[in-house]
Design an enzyme around this catalytic site. Sequence first.
Site, short mmCIF file in Angstrom:
data_model
loop_
_atom_site.label_atom_id
_atom_site.label_comp_id
_atom_site.label_asym_id
_atom_site.label_seq_id
_atom_site.Cartn_x
_atom_site.Cartn_y
_atom_site.Cartn_z
N ASP A 51 -9.70 0.00 -3.02
CA ASP A 51 -10.93 -0.77 -3.26
C ASP A 51 -11.20 -1.77 -2.15
OD1 ASP A 51 -11.73 0.36 -5.64
OD2 ASP A 51 -10.49 -1.01 -6.84
N TYR A 109 2.68 0.60 -5.31
CA TYR A 109 1.84 -0.55 -4.94
C TYR A 109 2.69 -1.81 -4.97
CZ TYR A 109 -2.48 2.16 -5.47
OH TYR A 109 -3.50 3.08 -5.32
#
Lengths: 246, 246
Positions: A51, A109
């Site tokens: 994003d 992540y």
Amino acid sequence: MIFKAIVSYDGTRYFGWQKTRMGPNIQEKIASAILQITGEQVLPEAASRTDRGVHAEGQVIQFNLNKEYEPHRLQRSLNAVLPSDIRIARLEFASADFHPTLDALAKEYHYRISLGPVQEPIDRLYAWHFHSPLDLEKMKIAANDLIGTHDFTALSNERSNEKEKDPLCKLMQIEIDCMDQGHLQLKITGNRFLYKMARNIAGILVYIGCGKLSQDCILSIIASRDRKKAGVTAPAHGLFLHKVFY
Amino acid sequence: MIFKAIVSYDGTRYFGWQKTRMGPNIQEKIASAILQITGEQVLPEAASRTDRGVHAEGQVIQFNLNKEYEPHRLQRSLNAVLPSDIRIARLEFASADFHPTLDALAKEYHYRISLGPVQEPIDRLYAWHFHSPLDLEKMKIAANDLIGTHDFTALSNERSNEKEKDPLCKLMQIEIDCMDQGHLQLKITGNRFLYKMARNIAGILVYIGCGKLSQDCILSIIASRDRKKAGVTAPAHGLFLHKVFY
């Protein structure tokens, strides 16, 4: 000739990985570097559509060139024309059937949090500043309840333009590391992630750490499938796509 | 009313601490925040005139206000109007005779180096990228020869506008830490530092680590008082003023 590259970027000034008319994006910057060096027009595919504002240390991309190139020389040439906030960390040949998204077995992540009353300026673009104290033990207990295969609807946001078909994801590991007195790092590994799921996991764990949610809320919130019960979406600038496993 | 503040900044876009017509500088930004909040025109003094592009985690400054202010409230107000790359990390009353430069007993600088063929983009503004391998053992042996009181002329640059009167400095400690596989940090503590001395120490140690200078060159280079023998000045963006001791 199929190439696989590991790409690192500082996502601060980009509208995410994917090509968009909204503004600068990683996919177009890399495509334009490839065009400049090789004269070939390609649109690289990535393992993860990060994003706006999200960073990457180990994004994996794939692209196909008609002419032959020696990977090390091509890597150096691309890095010479890419903006300094995007780097090709590795470049190699891939097999003809390699697909960075479909072949990914897992993604890791990292989410960085800086603590204390005032944030260090050099952290301001790379860590979420949270000034209330966090109880790591509560966060670890709650993280344990997230491990395994669940319907993660409560921890994902709806994309405006598409419906999520399969809400089942398997989280393999959540590690919560105290880097030093002022910095926390969450390492979150899963087979796949729904939209904003990594940031929502960081958000719910922080809410549990500061006492806004209880340490044993996870299973009932997952069962509710209700996003509104699961706390806050942690900001983009603390998130790093660290590694993709194949 | 005398105030002492600990200040952190990302030096990337500044022409150093000191007020200059060349461009934005930390001293004027803080003075203008103080003016905006208190209406009083002061020019804060700092422990160290950091150079263009150098960062600080623990710069110490002093300023004098006529009116009374509660330190915590003043700190919050200043941080609300300062640019996001400058933060007042602490603010307290100081005794009337406190002087941040003259009273400093020692300063600790950190110098960050990132290794490997390609630098992570998020390190590009905060670490010197050096791609040749470095031999830490050689660097540690050489660092040991720098400890103590020496004439550091060979490890300082001449300022264009003033002569250094006293070239004697005492280095108390140089620690060389491997943060992780890709990052080194030099911690350099001394009673005082000549112009660019911290960056010249980082430069000579890196030249010794990569074999461009020998591990036993330090004492003869110091004795020569010849800047040209002592390798390179490491770039500003790897340097952090970490702490000032009183």
